[in-house]
Design an enzyme around this catalytic site. Structure first.
Site, mmCIF file in Angstrom:
data_model
loop_
_atom_site.group_PDB
_atom_site.id
_atom_site.type_symbol
_atom_site.label_atom_id
_atom_site.label_comp_id
_atom_site.label_asym_id
_atom_site.label_seq_id
_atom_site.Cartn_x
_atom_site.Cartn_y
_atom_site.Cartn_z
ATOM 1 N N ASN A 162 0.791 -1.252 0.134
ATOM 2 C CA ASN A 162 0.131 0.088 0.035
ATOM 3 C C ASN A 162 0.930 1.264 0.018
ATOM 4 O OD1 ASN A 162 0.581 0.683 2.977
ATOM 5 N ND2 ASN A 162 -0.356 -1.245 3.195
ATOM 6 N N ASP A 220 -4.494 -6.330 4.854
ATOM 7 C CA ASP A 220 -5.441 -6.843 5.578
ATOM 8 C C ASP A 220 -5.733 -8.454 4.768
ATOM 9 O OD1 ASP A 220 -6.477 -4.947 7.067
ATOM 10 O OD2 ASP A 220 -7.659 -4.038 5.392
ATOM 11 N N LYS A 240 9.004 -17.570 -10.168
ATOM 12 C CA LYS A 240 8.107 -16.321 -11.053
ATOM 13 C C LYS A 240 7.118 -16.955 -11.797
ATOM 14 C CE LYS A 240 8.819 -12.566 -14.164
ATOM 15 N NZ LYS A 240 9.252 -12.191 -15.366
ATOM 16 N N PHE A 262 -3.667 3.509 14.673
ATOM 17 C CA PHE A 262 -4.219 4.417 13.668
ATOM 18 C C PHE A 262 -5.235 3.840 12.892
ATOM 19 C CE2 PHE A 262 -0.939 8.072 13.092
ATOM 20 C CZ PHE A 262 -0.318 7.579 14.412
ATOM 21 N N LYS A 288 -13.123 0.814 15.759
ATOM 22 C CA LYS A 288 -11.426 0.013 15.806
ATOM 23 C C LYS A 288 -11.122 0.214 16.950
ATOM 24 C CE LYS A 288 -10.589 0.688 10.839
ATOM 25 N NZ LYS A 288 -9.850 1.476 9.764
ATOM 26 N N LYS A 348 -10.310 -3.357 18.932
ATOM 27 C CA LYS A 348 -8.773 -3.841 19.091
ATOM 28 C C LYS A 348 -8.439 -3.225 20.521
ATOM 29 C CE LYS A 348 -8.197 -2.548 14.145
ATOM 30 N NZ LYS A 348 -7.195 -3.296 13.135
#
Ligand code: CTP
Length: 388
Positions: free
Chosen positions: A206, A275, A285, A318, A332, A336
């Protein structure tokens, strides 16, 4: 008020780096005065330092009008920090033994706080027992020794004795002036993006650059905390002086955290964890003719949710959101079992991923603190205030 730095420059080939140090300190708005030894003036003209530092450069102990002030005493009293760079074997020997035969050494003798020496010399000169003894004795007298790096030296040999890079010296100066209100705290910080391999050459990741996590780590370290970073893929330099354990996947990050989190007072989870991971990751490959048109994914474990927080530990997460910001972040926080969650809106281009800036809200069970848009370093300080 801006701090006063008195820079003592001695004769050594690494002097060119010290010109850059002065430029960087100037940009940070420090007040600067410089003393050059006669040998330093052989390497670089005082005019170079005067121009870069826009400041006085002193060299001579005795000159006209010297009856007006006692210059070495005046300079010693003016300085909030006396920085010696490059610090040659000779200057350390002289200052350690209280020799005062020029302006720099006389000022050093009159200076009552720790002097910061940035070591720079040939490896054999550094390893000489006399130099080592002087360094040890200066440390015992509470002076600060900024060790040299190892690498290529001007004498065409490789070894210890290379002056630290200008940015590293400036970090040392910044650390020196920072209040140490997190001394005694152990802080574990994650940063960057995890990487989920598809095959040896391809992966899913990401946009996280690691800037937010690294800013928190840098500030925690400056404020005296004992800091460890666990980081995935980042696009910025690791903060100076901090242990940084590099990992790849979410599973690697989870294992690393689990192995040590109990030793820390606080976990700050700024990493952007994938995730999902690829279900049938290939060791070779994938070739075009294999005709793979879709990837089967499976969910990664939620690291924060899986941890057993001890009493007295503080966990901060975060929340990267694009919509229903507060509601999603609060979910969250509860799911969490966090003490705080730092909410940022990742749909905005001028803040968040890759930016120097961020705009966050800090959410706890009973409070929402909305912070103004600010640099990630300043936001880091606000987050760290939560664990003081
Ligand atoms: N996090 C984690 N383990 C994961 C995913 C995220 O520990 N597998 C942590 C992140 O480091 C962050 C917090 O959980 O501190 C929230 O991450 P975020 O990506 O905003 O939320 P997710 O829990 O992944 O939920 P969603 O992607 O559905 O918004």
């Amino acid at each position: 008020m801006n701090k006063n730095i008195l820079l003592g420059v001695t004769g050594g080939i690494a002097i060119y780096k010290v010109v850059d140090v002065v430029s960087r300190l100037k940009k940070l708005d420090y007040n600067i005065k410089i003393i050059m030894t006669d040998s330093a003036c052989e390497f670089v003209s005082p005019m170079t330092f005067e121009t870069i530092g826009k400041c006085d450069v002193k060299n001579k102990m005795f000159h006209k009008n010297s009856h007006k002030i006692v210059e070495h005493i005046d300079l010693a009293n003016w300085a909030d920090l006396f920085l010696v760079a490059p610090a040659s074997a000779n200057i350390m020997a002289k200052i350690n033994h209280g020799i005062a035969d020029d302006l720099l050494t006389s000022t050093a003798l009159a200076y009552t706080k720790p002097i910061m020496f940035c070591v720079s010399m040939n490896t054999n000169m550094l390893n000489n027992p006399s130099t080592q003894k002087n360094i040890e004795e200066l440390k015992e007298k509470n002076h600060l020794i900024i060790d040299s790096n190892s690498g290529m030296l001007a004498c065409d040999t490789k070894g210890d004795g290379r002056l630290k890079e200008p940015w590293e010296i400036v970090e040392e100066v910044e650390n020196y002036f920072c209040k140490k209100d997190l001394k005694g705290k152990k802080v574990l910080i994650t940063a960057g993006a995890t990487v989920e391999r598809i095959d040896p050459v391809r992966y899913i990741t990401n946009d996280s650059s690691g800037k937010m996590g690294y800013s928190i780590a840098k500030k925690a370290f400056m404020r005296g905390a004992d800091v460890t970073i666990i980081s995935g893929k980042t696009s910025v330099d690791s903060p100076y002086g901090i242990e940084n354990i590099k990992v790849q996947s979410a599973i690697d990050m989870k294992e690393q955290i689990e192995s040590c989190v109990d030793d820390y007072d606080c976990l700050i989870m700024a990493a952007a964890v994938s995730d999902f991971k690829v279900k049938n990751r290939k060791d070779l490959k994938i070739k075009k003719q294999d005709g793979i048109h879709s990837l089967e994914l499976e969910e990664n474990p939620d690291i924060l949710k899986s941890l057993n927080k001890k009493e007295n530990q503080i966990f901060i997460g975060f929340a990267a959101e694009t919509n229903n910001l507060i509601k999603n972040a609060e979910k969250k926080l509860n799911k969490k079992n966090l003490d705080y969650i730092v909410l940022n809106d990742v749909s905005k281009k001028d803040i968040g991923f890759n930016s120097e800036y961020n705009k966050v809200s800090i959410i706890s069970k009973n409070q929402i603190l909305e912070l103004d848009k600010d640099t990630k370093l300043n936001i880091a300080d606000k987050i760290l205030d939560l664990i003081k």
